[in-house]
Write a protein that holds these residues in place. Structure first.
Motif, short mmCIF file in Angstrom:
data_model
loop_
_atom_site.label_atom_id
_atom_site.label_comp_id
_atom_site.label_asym_id
_atom_site.label_seq_id
_atom_site.Cartn_x
_atom_site.Cartn_y
_atom_site.Cartn_z
N ILE A 18 2.74 7.04 -4.86
CA ILE A 18 1.34 6.79 -4.51
C ILE A 18 1.08 7.33 -3.11
O ILE A 18 1.82 7.03 -2.17
N ALA A 21 -3.84 4.44 -2.14
CA ALA A 21 -4.01 3.25 -2.98
C ALA A 21 -5.41 2.67 -2.78
O ALA A 21 -5.87 2.53 -1.65
N PRO A 23 -6.63 -0.48 -4.58
CA PRO A 23 -6.58 -1.61 -5.52
C PRO A 23 -7.91 -2.32 -5.68
O PRO A 23 -8.20 -2.87 -6.75
N ASN A 28 -5.10 4.48 -8.19
CA ASN A 28 -4.20 5.04 -7.18
C ASN A 28 -4.09 6.54 -7.41
O ASN A 28 -4.07 7.01 -8.54
#
Length: 64
Positions: A18, A21, A23, A28
């Motif tokens: 990754i 990122a 979230p 990702n």
């Protein structure tokens, strides 16, 4: 794209790392250019789409 030592050019993205990122947005960015989503779907660098891997509801267990 990728600067780490192990090759990440596999089609299953298991070796890719990754690099960005997100979230809070559910996705990702991997070092090979693929975008993976929280629902297990993927958008590959060449534009192909990998559909989410969903389990049929009949196979789900219910906690008692």
């Amino acid at each position: 794209m990728c600067s780490h030592q192990s090759s990440c050019a596999s089609s299953d993205n298991t070796a890719a790392h990754i690099v960005a990122a997100h979230p809070e947005q559910g996705w990702n960015l991997l070092c090979d250019g693929a975008i993976v989503f929280d629902d297990t779907g993927e958008l590959l660098p060449d534009g192909r789409i990998v559909a989410p891997h969903r389990v049929p509801t009949a196979q789900l267990t219910v906690a008692a």
